[in-house]
Design a protein around this motif. Structure first.
Motif, PDB file in Angstrom:
ATOM      1  N   CYS A  66       0.815  -1.224   0.000  1.00  0.00           N
ATOM      2  CA  CYS A  66       0.000   0.000   0.000  1.00  0.00           C
ATOM      3  C   CYS A  66       0.849   1.274   0.000  1.00  0.00           C
ATOM      4  N   HIS A  71      -1.721   3.270  -2.295  1.00  0.00           N
ATOM      5  CA  HIS A  71      -3.122   2.868  -2.265  1.00  0.00           C
ATOM      6  C   HIS A  71      -3.966   4.032  -1.762  1.00  0.00           C
ATOM      7  N   CYS A  74      -6.204   4.632   1.982  1.00  0.00           N
ATOM      8  CA  CYS A  74      -5.776   3.474   2.755  1.00  0.00           C
ATOM      9  C   CYS A  74      -4.909   3.944   3.924  1.00  0.00           C
ATOM     10  N   TRP A 116      -4.203  -5.862  -2.740  1.00  0.00           N
ATOM     11  CA  TRP A 116      -3.505  -4.849  -1.933  1.00  0.00           C
ATOM     12  C   TRP A 116      -3.080  -5.434  -0.596  1.00  0.00           C
ATOM     13  N   CYS A 118      -3.264  -4.262   2.329  1.00  0.00           N
ATOM     14  CA  CYS A 118      -4.241  -4.127   3.418  1.00  0.00           C
ATOM     15  C   CYS A 118      -5.339  -5.189   3.337  1.00  0.00           C
TER      16      CYS A 118
HETATM   17 ZN    ZN Z   1      -4.214  -0.460   1.239  1.00  0.00          ZN
END
Ligand code: ZN
Length: 141
Positions: A66, A71, A74, A116, A118
Motif C-alpha cells: 500500500c 493505495h 488506505c 492490496w 491491506c
Molecule cells: Zn491499502
C-alpha cells in the motif's frame, strides 16, 4: 542540481527494492499454494510483468504494497512528512506505472486481479476472492 542526482539514486534504489519478493507477495503466494493452485512468478514474457501468472488460464495477479503503490484512501499509505513534493510525484508516477502495466496485460488478453497489502488482513475474504478470480484448481499451469 545536486538534488536531481539524489532523486535519481533514490529512485534506482527504490526500484531495486520493489523488484524483490515483498512480504505481501510471499503471503499471497503461500495462500495460493495452500489453496492448491500452481503458478509462475514474475514471468518475463507476460506483458505488465505481474507478480503471479497462471499461463494456462491467462490470469495475472498484481500484488501491491500500500505504501509504495500509494493505495488511495488506505491507512497504510501516506505521504512522508519530509520531501513531500518528491514523494507526491513519486507516488503519482508509481500509480501511473501500475495502471500502464495492468493495461498492458489486459491488452494482451490477460485477466487481471490486484491484491492490496491491506486486504491480506481479511484472510477469508481474500481467499474467496482469489478462488472466484481463478476458478477451478485442477488446471495444470
Ligand atoms: Zn491499502
Amino acid at each position: 542540481m545536486a538534488d536531481r542526482l539524489t532523486k535519481a539514486a533514490r529512485s534506482a534504489h527504490m526500484a531495486r527494492i520493489r523488484r524483490r519478493d515483498t512480504r505481501p507477495e510471499l503471503i499471497v503466494r503461500r495462500l495460493l499454494h495452500r489453496l492448491g493452485y500452481r503458478f509462475r512468478i514474475q514471468l518475463g514474457g507476460v506483458p505488465g510483468r505481474p507478480d503471479v501468472a497462471f499461463t494456462r488460464r491467462k490470469k495475472a495477479i498484481f500484488i501491491h504494497g500500500c505504501f509504495w503503490h500509494a493505495h488511495e484512501k488506505c491507512s497504510l499509505s501516506r505521504i512522508p512528512k519530509t520531501r513531500t513534493r518528491f514523494w507526491t510525484e513519486k507516488f503519482a508516477a508509481n500509480r501511473e506505472r501500475d495502471r500502464r502495466l495492468e493495461q498492458a496485460a489486459k491488452d494482451a488478453g490477460w485477466k487481471c486481479l490486484v491484491v492490496w497489502e491491506c486486504e491480506l488482513k481479511e484472510a477469508a475474504w481474500l481467499e474467496r476472492n482469489l478462488v472466484k478470480f481463478l476458478g477451478p484448481k485442477r488446471l495444470r499451469e
